[in-house]
Design an enzyme around this catalytic site. Sequence first.
Site, mmCIF file in Angstrom:
data_model
loop_
_atom_site.group_PDB
_atom_site.id
_atom_site.type_symbol
_atom_site.label_atom_id
_atom_site.label_comp_id
_atom_site.label_asym_id
_atom_site.label_seq_id
_atom_site.Cartn_x
_atom_site.Cartn_y
_atom_site.Cartn_z
ATOM 1 N N GLU A 119 0.562 -1.097 0.086
ATOM 2 C CA GLU A 119 0.169 -0.023 -0.159
ATOM 3 C C GLU A 119 0.924 1.085 -0.120
ATOM 4 O OE1 GLU A 119 -3.895 -1.935 1.707
ATOM 5 O OE2 GLU A 119 -2.932 -0.585 3.395
ATOM 6 N N GLU A 146 -5.372 -8.213 -1.462
ATOM 7 C CA GLU A 146 -6.071 -8.269 -0.280
ATOM 8 C C GLU A 146 -7.650 -7.975 -0.425
ATOM 9 O OE1 GLU A 146 -4.609 -5.450 2.864
ATOM 10 O OE2 GLU A 146 -2.448 -5.589 2.308
HETATM 11 C C1 BGP Z 1 -4.544 -3.345 4.806
HETATM 12 C C2 BGP Z 1 -3.013 -3.692 5.227
HETATM 13 C C3 BGP Z 1 -3.185 -4.758 6.018
HETATM 14 C C4 BGP Z 1 -4.006 -5.454 6.694
HETATM 15 C C5 BGP Z 1 -5.890 -4.945 6.597
HETATM 16 C C6 BGP Z 1 -7.321 -4.884 6.726
HETATM 17 O O1 BGP Z 1 -3.783 -1.684 4.580
HETATM 18 O O2 BGP Z 1 -1.816 -3.839 3.848
HETATM 19 O O3 BGP Z 1 -2.237 -5.150 6.737
HETATM 20 O O4 BGP Z 1 -3.952 -5.312 8.194
HETATM 21 O O5 BGP Z 1 -5.479 -3.321 6.048
HETATM 22 O O6 BGP Z 1 -7.299 -3.785 7.951
HETATM 23 P P1 BGP Z 1 -7.064 -3.675 9.905
HETATM 24 O O7 BGP Z 1 -6.584 -4.572 10.042
HETATM 25 O O8 BGP Z 1 -7.162 -2.734 9.787
HETATM 26 O O9 BGP Z 1 -8.280 -4.567 9.984
#
Ligand code: BGP
Length: 472
Positions: free
Chosen positions: A175, A367
């Site tokens: 990201e 993701e």
């Molecule tokens: C993204 C990141 C991840 C992950 C995901 C979900 O932004 O790359 O590392 O964690 O989000 O977010 P969260 O864990 O805050 O729910």
Amino acid sequence: MTSTNTPFPPGFLWGGATAANQIEGGYAEGGKGLSIQDVMPRGIMAPRVDRPTPDNLKLEAIDFYHRYAEDIALFAEMGFTVFRLSIAWSRIFPNGDDAEPNEEGLAFYDRVFGECAKHGIEPLVTLSHYETPLNLTEKYNGWVSRDLIGLYERYVRTVFERYRGKVTYWLTFNEINSVLHAPLMSGGIGTPKEQLSEQDLFQAAHHELVASALATRIAHEVLPGSQVGCMVIAAPIYPLTPDPTDVVAAMEADHANLMFSDVHVRGAYPGYALRYLRDHGIELDITEADRELLTHTVDFVSFSYYMSVCETGDPAKKIAGAGNIMGGVPNPTLPASEWGWQIDPTGLRVVLNQFWDRWQKPLFIVENGLGAKDELVEVGGVKTVVDDYRIAYLNDHLVQVGQAIADGVQVMGYTSWGPIDLVSASTAQMSKRYGFIYVDRNDDGSGTLARYRKKSFGWYADVIRTNGASLA
Ligand code: BGP
């Protein structure tokens, strides 16, 4: 069910995505140095602390460091053909600027990739996933310093050479466009966000972009057949109303996101980015060598997709959305998760089309998923979670991926976020669960760490087995 009635092409990569700091634990084992995550016990929303504290769930996480074989076997049981994981930079170079790598850290990932190979799973490796070695933050102020380019180069050369023949797919920075919003987590920048100048912030972003291009060049030189992708947050930005000022506000907000992949794909800064820098009095230090490096462009574009947002040009309507680091205004037509992330499966089709039309590069959704509270129950004497809400979320998003493929978009694969429950990045909680596999660990650190298959485990296995034909 046969796999004839499916838009997903043969060889489509199916799997799940994780990050070292959210699953491994073993934060001080095997010669590992500290990373910024070891001093961020409350996630992105809270300030960091000086040294690791026992309330930081990431220190032990879900103990993948010791249980990787069991976990990868569970992924294989679902039929994964790809597993996205990150290498913890501070396992390989504990201080980030060490002269020699840490052999124990290198050996750990040899074992992990060995397990993947045993099950015919392709690793998809993120080189830097929100886990800059802490020393690089404390000594250099993270990516604000040009020195980080050389230190990152040393690290990527080391892992490229070590894992030659074991890893084909690489992502340079997780990201990367989030650095503008979360400078510590994303760019390892120690200066608090409120005190950080735009000059330093954009210079840091530039250093990351150069480092990413350098990694791409090196991979192409030393790892023939490898494929390197950039990785960005994809959040389509809709105008809040049809008012043209809202349309322009949405376009400009979108530009701030797209700039990063535009540079990665086109090899130079786009005009709108140069204008932003000019208008804000930012003069970037861009050398001739930097310009040459940026021309080493990526093979594919990967992204996370959780939500869309709206934008408006009317200051009176600028209401902040909950829990969303990218800013934007909530969409009045969409529901939201328990953490306030707005749910928009159609937006995934929109963004896939936008990216494909813009770059004509293969796309990889690395993701996507629903963070939700789960309840462990017994069904027929077996502990499980009846997570129909997660199945519905993933099903609806995958249907839109199928729509985009039917639109002609080239999609390489899909890795859902957190195939096994892990520690949240934004809130550092365990209770924000994404997995097909439940992990018995709670927000207070209690729990046995035992793994249980949720209802979604069998559902996803069917989706993979039928190459998407079982989607409803
Ligand atoms: C993204 C990141 C991840 C992950 C995901 C979900 O932004 O790359 O590392 O964690 O989000 O977010 P969260 O864990 O805050 O729910």
